[in-house]
Motif scaffolding. Structure first.
Motif, PDB file in Angstrom:
ATOM      1  N   GLY A 116     -16.116 -34.387  30.523  1.00  0.00           N
ATOM      2  CA  GLY A 116     -15.875 -35.767  30.921  1.00  0.00           C
ATOM      3  C   GLY A 116     -14.401 -36.003  31.174  1.00  0.00           C
ATOM      4  N   ARG A 117     -13.964 -37.261  31.089  1.00  0.00           N
ATOM      5  CA  ARG A 117     -12.543 -37.578  31.269  1.00  0.00           C
ATOM      6  C   ARG A 117     -11.830 -37.472  29.926  1.00  0.00           C
ATOM      7  NH1 ARG A 117     -10.400 -42.649  34.704  1.00  0.00           N
ATOM      8  NH2 ARG A 117     -11.610 -41.435  36.207  1.00  0.00           N
ATOM      9  N   ASN A 156     -10.751 -35.550  34.915  1.00  0.00           N
ATOM     10  CA  ASN A 156     -12.172 -35.258  34.759  1.00  0.00           C
ATOM     11  C   ASN A 156     -12.394 -33.754  34.784  1.00  0.00           C
ATOM     12  OD1 ASN A 156     -12.763 -38.028  34.812  1.00  0.00           O
ATOM     13  ND2 ASN A 156     -12.967 -38.038  37.044  1.00  0.00           N
ATOM     14  N   GLU A 177     -10.597 -31.615  37.823  1.00  0.00           N
ATOM     15  CA  GLU A 177     -10.594 -31.994  39.235  1.00  0.00           C
ATOM     16  C   GLU A 177      -9.231 -31.759  39.869  1.00  0.00           C
ATOM     17  OE1 GLU A 177     -12.682 -32.874  41.455  1.00  0.00           O
ATOM     18  OE2 GLU A 177     -14.500 -33.457  40.401  1.00  0.00           O
TER      19      GLU A 177
END
Length: 374
Positions: A116-117, A156, A177
Motif C-alpha cells: 500500500g502507501r 505506493n 511506483e
C-alpha cells in the motif's frame, strides 16, 4: 541587516510566546479492544510555529511574521487478525486533508510484508518523519534534496523487511511506483533498500527515531540505495536515477538524565545529468549535536529538560547542464528544546541562516515551535 533582524525578533518574543501557549489542545487517543487478537487504535499529532523570516514580507526588504500550523495528523491502526494490521494516517495542512499512509502489514515473523502507501526503505530522516527527529524542529533540507514519493516521503508499493538478533541488523527492500508520467514512459518501478548495523543497543522495527532520550546507548550505521530507470528528466530527454546515502546515530547517557547525541548523514543523488523538477543532482550532508541536560527545569508549573543543539547542512548541486541547479548552499542552525514528554510534548526556540554561496545571498529565520502527540 542581521542586527536589525535580531532586534526585531527579541522585541516580539513576548507576543510569540503568547501565541504558543494560548491554543487549547484536546487530542483524544484511545485503544478499543474487540477481542483477544483484534483492536482499533487512534492518535493525533500537532506541530506549529511562529517564525520571523528575514526579507520575506510583500514590502521588499521587510521581515515577515508567519504563524503556521505545520502538521495536524490523525493516526489509526486496526489489528484485523493476529498477523495482519491495517494502518491509515492522514495529514491536514494548507486547508486540505491528504492521505499519508494506507498500508496492510502482514507479519510472518521474523519478517514483515507491507503493501500500500507507506514510507519506502530510505534514510533515517525520512523514516523518522518530522515528529521523531532528534532536537531539530525543521525537517532536513538536504533530505528534500532528493524528493521521494507522492507525499511526505511516501509512495505506493510493496516492501519486505526484517530484523536479525533483535535489531542488531535490520534490512528492508521495496518496489514502488516512483515517477509516474514524464520520463517514465515504460512505467518502471523505483527500487529501494536499506540495511542497518547496530554496534550498540539494537533498534528493532522498520520505523526509526533519532533519540531514545537516554533509554539506549547507540552507534547505528545505515546504508541506503535507490534506483529507477527513466526516473528523471523528460519524455524527450530521459535519465536514470540512482540515489545512495549513509547515516549514523550515536547516543550516550551520562548519568542523572543527561544524554549526548551525535548524528550525521550523507547523500549522493545522480540524475545522469538530466534536469528534473523534483530531484537535484549532487552531494549533500548534515551533522547534528545535542545535549539533553540533567535534571528537570520548572517553568510556569511545567517540568521539563532543556536540550540545546546545533546542526549544519550543506549541499553541492552539480548538474552542469542547468544553471539553476549548480552551486553550494548551506544552513547553519542552533536551538533550544524544552522537552516535557519525549516526542509527545516539547517546545522549541531555534534560529538558522540559509546561505547561497555562489550568489552571496543569505536569509535568517528565527522561530518558536511546539509539538504534541498522543
Amino acid at each position: 541587516m542581521v542586527l536589525k533582524f535580531r532586534n526585531k525578533y527579541f522585541a516580539q518574543v513576548a507576543a510569540l510566546v503568547l501565541c504558543l501557549v494560548l491554543p487549547s489542545l484536546a487530542f483524544a487517543g484511545a485503544k478499543i479492544k474487540i477481542d483477544d487478537t483484534k483492536y482499533f487504535q487512534i492518535g493525533a499529532g500537532f506541530r506549529a510555529t511562529v517564525a520571523l523570516n528575514e526579507n520575506s514580507a510583500p514590502d521588499v526588504g521587510e521581515d515577515a511574521l508567519d504563524i503556521n500550523a505545520d502538521n495536524m495528523r490523525i493516526y489509526t491502526v486496526s489489528q484485523v487478525h493476529k498477523n495482519i494490521q491495517v494502518e491509515y494516517n492522514t495529514e491536514h495542512s494548507g486547508g486540505t486533508i491528504t492521505l499519508l499512509d494506507a498500508v496492510a502489514k502482514f507479519n510472518f515473523a521474523p519478517i514483515e510484508i507491507w503493501a500500500g502507501r507507506h514510507l519506502p526503505p530510505s534514510d533515517r530522516a525520512n523514516l523518522d518523519g518530522p515528529f521523531y527527529l532528534n532536537a531539530a524542529y525543521t525537517y532536513p533540507m538536504v533530505q528534500s534534496f532528493g524528493n521521494l514519493g507522492i507525499f511526505a516521503g511516501r509512495d505506493n508499493g510493496v516492501s519486505i523487511h526484517g530484523d536479525v538478533g533483535g535489531g542488531k541488523i535490520k534490512w528492508a527492500y521495496g518496489a514502488f511506483e516512483g515517477l509516474q508520467g514524464g520520463a517514465d514512459l515504460d512505467d518502471n518501478l523505483r527500487h529501494t533498500a536499506r540495511i542497518d548495523f547496530a554496534l550498540g543497543d539494537p533498534e528493532p522495527g522498520f520505523y526509526t527515531g533519532s533519540t531514545y532520550f537516554g533509554a539506549k546507548n547507540l552507534t547505528t550505521i545505515g546504508l541506503v540505495w535507490h534506483r529507477e530507470e527513466d526516473g528523471v528528466g523528460t519524455a524527450a530527454d530521459q535519465g536514470d536515477f540512482t540515489g545512495l546515502s549513509a547515516d549514523i546515530l550515536i547516543e550516550r547517557t551520562l548519568g542523572s538524565g543527561a544524554v549526548v547525541n551525535l548524528e550525521g548523514a550523507y547523500y549522493d543523488w545522480d540524475t545522469d545529468g538530466k534536469a528534473d523538477g523534483t530531484i537535484l543532482q549532487g552531494d549533500s550532508f548534515l551533522a547534528l549535536a545535542s545535549y539533553l541536560m540533567p535534571g528537570k527545569t520548572s517553568i510556569g508549573g511545567f517540568q521539563g529538560q532543556l536540550q540545546p543543539y546545533v546542526r549544519y547542512q550543506g549541499y553541492d548541486q552539480d548538474n552542469s547542464n542547468t544553471a539553476g541547479s549548480r552551486g553550494y548552499k548551506d544552513r547553519t542552525e542552533a536551538g533550544l528544546n524544552y522537552v516535557l514528554d519525549g516526542f509527545n510534548a516539547k517546545l522549541t526556540a531555534y534560529w538558522y541562516v540559509d546561505a547561497d554561496h555562489d550568489n552571496n545571498v543569505d536569509k535568517n529565520v528565527a522561530a518558536l515551535a511546539m509539538q504534541f502527540q498522543l
